[in-house]
Design a protein around this motif. Structure first.
Motif, PDB file in Angstrom:
ATOM      1  N   ALA A   1       0.829  -1.213   0.000  1.00 38.56           N
ATOM      2  CA  ALA A   1       0.000   0.000   0.000  1.00 38.56           C
ATOM      3  C   ALA A   1       0.860   1.258   0.000  1.00 38.56           C
ATOM      4  CB  ALA A   1      -0.936  -0.004   1.210  1.00 38.56           C
ATOM      5  N   VAL A   2       1.931   1.260   0.783  1.00 44.64           N
ATOM      6  CA  VAL A   2       2.816   2.429   0.826  1.00 44.64           C
ATOM      7  C   VAL A   2       3.445   2.670  -0.542  1.00 44.64           C
ATOM      8  CG1 VAL A   2       4.948   3.355   1.802  1.00 44.64           C
ATOM      9  CG2 VAL A   2       3.281   2.210   3.289  1.00 44.64           C
TER      10      VAL A   2
ATOM     11  N   SER B   1       2.318   1.684  -3.365  1.00 42.41           N
ATOM     12  CA  SER B   1       1.258   2.022  -4.303  1.00 42.41           C
ATOM     13  C   SER B   1       0.884   3.491  -4.197  1.00 42.41           C
ATOM     14  CB  SER B   1       0.033   1.143  -4.026  1.00 42.41           C
ATOM     15  OG  SER B   1      -0.869   1.183  -5.096  1.00 42.41           O
ATOM     16  N   ILE B   2       0.851   4.022  -2.971  1.00 41.86           N
ATOM     17  CA  ILE B   2       0.573   5.455  -2.781  1.00 41.86           C
ATOM     18  C   ILE B   2       1.675   6.300  -3.424  1.00 41.86           C
ATOM     19  CG2 ILE B   2       0.428   7.276  -1.034  1.00 41.86           C
ATOM     20  CD1 ILE B   2      -0.921   5.139   0.785  1.00 41.86           C
ATOM     21  N   LEU B   3       2.916   5.899  -3.236  1.00 39.32           N
ATOM     22  CA  LEU B   3       4.018   6.613  -3.878  1.00 39.32           C
ATOM     23  C   LEU B   3       3.898   6.539  -5.398  1.00 39.32           C
ATOM     24  CD1 LEU B   3       6.985   5.435  -1.609  1.00 39.32           C
ATOM     25  CD2 LEU B   3       5.836   7.650  -1.574  1.00 39.32           C
ATOM     26  N   SER B   4       3.463   5.397  -5.916  1.00 43.52           N
ATOM     27  CA  SER B   4       3.313   5.221  -7.357  1.00 43.52           C
ATOM     28  C   SER B   4       2.257   6.152  -7.926  1.00 43.52           C
ATOM     29  CB  SER B   4       2.961   3.767  -7.665  1.00 43.52           C
ATOM     30  OG  SER B   4       2.709   3.582  -9.039  1.00 43.52           O
ATOM     31  N   ILE B   5       1.107   6.275  -7.243  1.00 40.51           N
ATOM     32  CA  ILE B   5       0.050   7.139  -7.788  1.00 40.51           C
ATOM     33  C   ILE B   5       0.438   8.606  -7.675  1.00 40.51           C
ATOM     34  CG2 ILE B   5      -1.315   7.367  -5.674  1.00 40.51           C
ATOM     35  CD1 ILE B   5      -2.609   7.004  -9.298  1.00 40.51           C
ATOM     36  N   ILE B   6       1.216   8.948  -6.668  1.00 39.22           N
ATOM     37  CA  ILE B   6       1.716  10.338  -6.587  1.00 39.22           C
ATOM     38  C   ILE B   6       2.600  10.625  -7.782  1.00 39.22           C
ATOM     39  CG2 ILE B   6       3.223  11.908  -5.301  1.00 39.22           C
ATOM     40  CD1 ILE B   6       2.192  10.552  -2.729  1.00 39.22           C
ATOM     41  N   GLU B   7       3.490   9.688  -8.093  1.00 38.71           N
ATOM     42  CA  GLU B   7       4.385   9.876  -9.232  1.00 38.71           C
ATOM     43  C   GLU B   7       3.596   9.964 -10.537  1.00 38.71           C
ATOM     44  OE1 GLU B   7       6.664   9.009 -12.668  1.00 38.71           O
ATOM     45  OE2 GLU B   7       5.323   7.496 -11.805  1.00 38.71           O
TER      46      GLU B   7
ATOM     47  N   ILE C   1      -7.590  -0.345   3.108  1.00 37.01           N
ATOM     48  CA  ILE C   1      -6.236  -0.877   2.904  1.00 37.01           C
ATOM     49  C   ILE C   1      -6.167  -1.613   1.571  1.00 37.01           C
ATOM     50  CG2 ILE C   1      -4.458  -2.447   3.764  1.00 37.01           C
ATOM     51  CD1 ILE C   1      -5.556  -1.906   6.600  1.00 37.01           C
ATOM     52  N   ARG C   2      -7.197  -2.419   1.275  1.00 38.09           N
ATOM     53  CA  ARG C   2      -7.255  -3.143   0.011  1.00 38.09           C
ATOM     54  C   ARG C   2      -7.221  -2.164  -1.167  1.00 38.09           C
ATOM     55  NH1 ARG C   2      -9.798  -8.328  -1.551  1.00 38.09           N
ATOM     56  NH2 ARG C   2     -10.532  -8.522   0.610  1.00 38.09           N
ATOM     57  N   GLY C   3      -8.006  -1.123  -1.078  1.00 39.76           N
ATOM     58  CA  GLY C   3      -7.989  -0.124  -2.133  1.00 39.76           C
ATOM     59  C   GLY C   3      -6.637   0.561  -2.265  1.00 39.76           C
ATOM     60  N   SER C   4      -5.987   0.801  -1.129  1.00 39.54           N
ATOM     61  CA  SER C   4      -4.717   1.530  -1.137  1.00 39.54           C
ATOM     62  C   SER C   4      -3.618   0.773  -1.872  1.00 39.54           C
ATOM     63  CB  SER C   4      -4.267   1.808   0.307  1.00 39.54           C
ATOM     64  OG  SER C   4      -5.187   2.650   0.961  1.00 39.54           O
ATOM     65  N   TYR C   5      -3.560  -0.557  -1.710  1.00 36.28           N
ATOM     66  CA  TYR C   5      -2.478  -1.261  -2.402  1.00 36.28           C
ATOM     67  C   TYR C   5      -2.810  -1.528  -3.876  1.00 36.28           C
ATOM     68  CZ  TYR C   5      -4.791  -5.701  -0.879  1.00 36.28           C
ATOM     69  OH  TYR C   5      -5.668  -6.719  -0.623  1.00 36.28           O
ATOM     70  N   HIS C   6      -3.969  -1.026  -4.325  1.00 37.74           N
ATOM     71  CA  HIS C   6      -4.275  -1.038  -5.756  1.00 37.74           C
ATOM     72  C   HIS C   6      -4.206   0.359  -6.373  1.00 37.74           C
ATOM     73  CE1 HIS C   6      -6.071  -5.018  -4.742  1.00 37.74           C
ATOM     74  NE2 HIS C   6      -5.689  -5.324  -5.975  1.00 37.74           N
TER      75      HIS C   6
ATOM     76  N   GLY D   1      -4.475   3.488 -10.421  1.00 36.79           N
ATOM     77  CA  GLY D   1      -5.217   4.733 -10.592  1.00 36.79           C
ATOM     78  C   GLY D   1      -6.300   4.832  -9.533  1.00 36.79           C
ATOM     79  N   TYR D   2      -7.023   5.958  -9.557  1.00 31.73           N
ATOM     80  CA  TYR D   2      -8.058   6.175  -8.541  1.00 31.73           C
ATOM     81  C   TYR D   2      -9.256   5.258  -8.755  1.00 31.73           C
ATOM     82  CZ  TYR D   2      -5.130  10.205  -7.709  1.00 31.73           C
ATOM     83  OH  TYR D   2      -4.045  11.011  -7.437  1.00 31.73           O
ATOM     84  N   GLY D   3      -9.487   4.836  -9.980  1.00 31.92           N
ATOM     85  CA  GLY D   3     -10.541   3.871 -10.236  1.00 31.92           C
ATOM     86  C   GLY D   3     -10.257   2.547  -9.566  1.00 31.92           C
ATOM     87  N   GLY D   4      -8.998   2.089  -9.649  1.00 30.87           N
ATOM     88  CA  GLY D   4      -8.611   0.853  -8.976  1.00 30.87           C
ATOM     89  C   GLY D   4      -8.771   0.959  -7.471  1.00 30.87           C
ATOM     90  N   PHE D   5      -8.490   2.129  -6.937  1.00 31.48           N
ATOM     91  CA  PHE D   5      -8.645   2.379  -5.500  1.00 31.48           C
ATOM     92  C   PHE D   5     -10.107   2.240  -5.088  1.00 31.48           C
ATOM     93  CE2 PHE D   5      -9.406   5.729  -2.190  1.00 31.48           C
ATOM     94  CZ  PHE D   5      -8.749   5.105  -1.141  1.00 31.48           C
ATOM     95  N   VAL D   6     -10.992   2.956  -5.771  1.00 33.42           N
ATOM     96  CA  VAL D   6     -12.418   2.932  -5.425  1.00 33.42           C
ATOM     97  C   VAL D   6     -13.017   1.552  -5.680  1.00 33.42           C
ATOM     98  CG1 VAL D   6     -14.691   3.886  -5.976  1.00 33.42           C
ATOM     99  CG2 VAL D   6     -12.700   5.403  -5.832  1.00 33.42           C
TER     100      VAL D   6
END
Length: 246
Positions: free
Chosen positions: A22-23, A25-31, A185-190, A194-199
């Motif tokens: 998840a961590v 993945s968050i860095l990836s979406i920021i990038e 948490i599940r959404g975060s590591y996806h 993108g944000y669609g994968g998160f939701v």
């Protein structure tokens, strides 16, 4: 069990498995979100070849990639066995036909709306193009993709539902708070998708969490997750060369 132990175990198991993912993945979406290229014009590839020109070495990498994440499952099951919780999550073969039937039903419940949501999210510009199977063509390509599907299903559902919700119960969290946190948490590591994968994965986590509470067994959700990934990975691998709508 000491009052502090469930929380410590949750942090430790998540820290070297899905919480760690998840961590990153968050860095990836920021990038990805800070590039000059819109998300829906970027491609996220998963299940990639490492050494496509050296078949057996690539296979060794893939087997390692399947095997090592399952250590987290072994640790979670071992910790639950130590505390006498192992049998409570329904990860066994006592009801094979019931679990299989429920798994197919849950997969259908999530799969069709999930695919529609993915395409909608991509059109709205909030998701990348996800290419879920990018292995070089070899005799072992389909078995390895099937192995990744099984690994994902076992890892995510045993840890996120069986282990996590059991420990949250012992921490006296209310059921829907526990399911909600697990789903986030599940959404975060996806998020790397993108944000669609998160939701979309939050919704999946909420539905799976509700079904787990209703059935009292994690194995049907493992089956459902494996089926979803089998269709995604192998279906993409077989169809992508012949179509451009992915």
């Amino acid at each position: 069990m000491a009052a502090w132990r469930p929380g410590v175990e949750v942090l430790l198991v998540l820290g070297f498995s899905l919480g760690r993912s998840a961590v990153y993945s968050i860095l990836s979406i920021i990038e990805k979100s800070t590039r000059d290229v819109p998300l829906n014009q970027q491609t996220t590839t998963i299940n990639n070849s490492v050494t496509p020109d050296r078949t057996w070495l690539d296979l060794a990498y893939q087997v390692a990639g399947i095997g090592f994440p399952l250590v987290a499952v072994a640790v979670a099951l071992y910790l639950m066995r130590l505390s006498g919780d192992r049998a409570a999550i329904g990860y066994d073969l006592r009801r094979p036909w019931s679990d299989l039937g429920r798994g197919f039903g849950a997969a259908a419940l999530i799969g069709v709306p999930g695919l529609a949501f993915y395409f909608a999210a991509r059109e709205l510009g909030i998701n990348t193009n996800v290419a879920p199977a990018n292995l070089a063509e070899n005799w072992w390509t389909i078995p390895v993709l099937a192995g990744y599907a099984v690994m994902n299903g076992v890892l995510e559902e045993v840890v996120m539902l069986g282990f996590l919700l059991r420990r949250f119960d012992q921490m006296r969290w209310t059921p829907w708070v526990a399911i909600g946190v697990s789903a986030v948490i599940r959404g975060s590591y996806h998020l790397y998708q993108g944000y669609g994968g998160f939701v979309g994965n939050i919704v999946m986590g909420l539905v799976f969490g509700w079904l787990y509470r209703r059935w009292g067994r994690v194995l049907p959700l493992v089956v459902a997750h494996v089926l979803l990934d089998l269709v995604s990975f192998i279906g993409y691998s077989l169809l992508a060369p012949y179509t451009d709508w992915f």
